[in-house]
Motif scaffolding. Structure first.
Motif, PDB file in Angstrom:
ATOM      1  N   LEU A 287       0.662  -1.268  -0.055  1.00  0.00           N
ATOM      2  CA  LEU A 287      -0.211  -0.103   0.020  1.00  0.00           C
ATOM      3  C   LEU A 287       0.893   1.504   0.067  1.00  0.00           C
ATOM      4  O   LEU A 287       0.171   2.462  -0.013  1.00  0.00           O
ATOM      5  CB  LEU A 287      -0.902  -0.078   1.400  1.00  0.00           C
ATOM      6  CG  LEU A 287      -2.086  -1.149   1.090  1.00  0.00           C
ATOM      7  CD1 LEU A 287      -2.875  -1.148   2.332  1.00  0.00           C
ATOM      8  CD2 LEU A 287      -2.995  -1.095   0.045  1.00  0.00           C
TER       9      LEU A 287
ATOM     10  N   ILE B 215      -9.645   3.038   3.375  1.00  0.00           N
ATOM     11  CA  ILE B 215      -8.751   1.751   3.665  1.00  0.00           C
ATOM     12  C   ILE B 215      -9.372   1.567   5.136  1.00  0.00           C
ATOM     13  O   ILE B 215      -9.500   2.253   6.194  1.00  0.00           O
ATOM     14  CB  ILE B 215      -7.376   2.341   4.060  1.00  0.00           C
ATOM     15  CG1 ILE B 215      -6.657   3.302   3.079  1.00  0.00           C
ATOM     16  CG2 ILE B 215      -6.455   1.173   4.448  1.00  0.00           C
ATOM     17  CD1 ILE B 215      -6.489   2.683   1.649  1.00  0.00           C
TER      18      ILE B 215
ATOM     19  N   SER C 169      -4.303  -5.085  -3.753  1.00  0.00           N
ATOM     20  CA  SER C 169      -2.895  -4.724  -3.886  1.00  0.00           C
ATOM     21  C   SER C 169      -1.845  -5.552  -3.331  1.00  0.00           C
ATOM     22  O   SER C 169      -2.282  -6.141  -2.083  1.00  0.00           O
ATOM     23  CB  SER C 169      -2.770  -3.267  -3.324  1.00  0.00           C
ATOM     24  OG  SER C 169      -1.299  -2.907  -3.453  1.00  0.00           O
TER      25      SER C 169
END
Length: 405
Positions: A237, A258, A305
């Protein structure tokens, strides 16, 4: 008489891993299920409130008998993490020696560390019963690449342990198709290996905006992207502040939501503050998994990710199935296996791990994309999920192996 499955998993309820739901489903299918696990401490590294060496070492959860063996909490450094891994094995060894429990099968749910499989292998050998291993993290590759251990003697020792575990298991299931080749190259015959992908729990499904009571995400016309899960170094991240910087310069109205906790969270927040990008980020504390689909309902796309590594390139993270099942367009910043799945499904846009420019470009592409094309991506992902990751089909396949003695 019910067939008895002994599950070995260092992590279990109230820690949130997919093995929780698998065990629930086995109970519904008429199996007796006992889980040997640790004292919950993931991901924060401290025992959960109400749990400890002398607290709640045995409990029943949805008909599942849980036996918690002592272990040292993960802490926040490599030494305590190593002790955490080792202590589970030592406790598991003594539990195996003195336990009178009799099961028909052993099922080992292997997320890192692979060391947790040892008590299961020893128990199955002692009782002369089938032992099944479910590999979701590949060792020793994970240790070498992610932990940065280069010492050949240590790696060779871990490799010998892994080979011993593979050799002693009757069947090895993998969460990624690419794992089959990697394990086969260690001398395990292909006939012993089977791709058994993870599925998403039933609560992962599309939720309409008007059906949610979520207040954590403003409905203000900004393009909302959600990342939900562990916030660690492995998730890569650190790319987001760089991407946000590009998007801000182009005046793209984007917000990164998030959701979760993890070792990298504080550092990520610091990076965002230093670049004066706080207006583009919305941090939401860790939530019960059942709330995630509701929060996703107020978002336009979801992000998966991973950091750049050879291991992650052949890994299919469990989050993939959750995102597909919720029917949101998926933004991928990762290499290899996950790109194959999302492209095959037609469910989103993909860029290589660590590629800032391509990720920023893909986000801009989605922001400008007609709503009808976005809906098509959502429908594609949902359709592919139902075709490929159907829970009942996967559990039926496991029933086949539990039907053998």
């Amino acid at each position: 008489m019910k067939k008895h499955i002994l599950v070995i998993s260092q992590y279990f309820y109230p820690e949130q891993f997919r093995i929780n739901d698998i065990c629930n489903e086995w109970v519904k299918r008429g199996y007796k299920v006992t889980v040997i696990t640790g004292i919950p401490n993931y991901p924060q590294g401290e025992y959960y409130e109400g749990y400890g060496v002398f607290k709640r070492r045995k409990e029943i959860y949805n008909g599942i008998e849980i036996i918690r063996i002592p272990l040292i909490p993960r802490g926040n450094n490599s030494i305590t993490l190593a002790l955490n891994y080792l202590s589970f094995v030592i406790s598991g060894f003594f539990w195996m020696i003195f336990s009178r429990l009799r099961a028909d099968y052993v099922f080992i749910f292997e997320v890192s560390p692979m060391t947790q499989a040892l008590p299961g292998v020893w128990y199955s050998k002692k009782r002369k019963i089938p032992c099944y291993l479910y590999v979701t993290d590949l060792w020793p590759e994970n240790v070498e690449i992610l932990a940065g251990i280069k010492n050949k003697q240590i790696l060779n020792g871990i490799g010998l342990m892994v080979d011993y575990i593979y050799n002693k298991c009757d069947r090895i299931f993998t969460s990624s198709e690419s794992f089959i080749k990697a394990i086969n190259e260690r001398g395990v015959e292909v006939e012993k290996l089977e791709f058994w992908p993870q599925y998403a729990e039933d609560y992962y499904k599309p939720v309409k905006k008007d059906q949610t009571s979520v207040i954590e995400i403003p409905d203000d016309g900004i393009f909302n992207i959600i990342f939900a899960g562990n916030i660690g170094v492995s998730q890569g991240l650190d790319i987001l502040p760089k991407v946000a910087k590009i998007l801000k310069k182009t005046d793209s109205k984007v917000r990164f939501n998030i959701v979760g906790d993890g070792r990298f969270k504080e550092k990520l927040i610091k990076m965002i503050h230093e670049e004066d990008l706080s207006d583009m980020f919305n941090f939401i504390p860790k939530q019960p998994p059942t709330r995630i689909p509701e929060i996703m309902a107020l978002c336009d796309a979801t992000l998966i990710s991973l950091s750049k590594s050879k291991v992650f390139a052949i890994t299919l993270p469990a989050k993939t199935q959750s995102c597909l099942a919720c029917g949101l367009p998926i933004i991928v910043s990762a290499d290899g296996e996950i790109q194959k799945v999302i492209k095959r499904a037609g469910a989103g846009v993909c860029s290589d791990a660590g590629n800032v420019e391509d990720l920023a470009g893909n986000i801009q592409k989605l922001v400008r994309m007609p709503k009808s094309d976005m809906r098509q991506m959502s429908e594609n992902g949902l359709r592919y999920y139902k075709q490929t990751f159907d829970k009942n089909k996967l559990l039926d396949r496991m029933d086949y192996w539990f039907g053998r003695k």
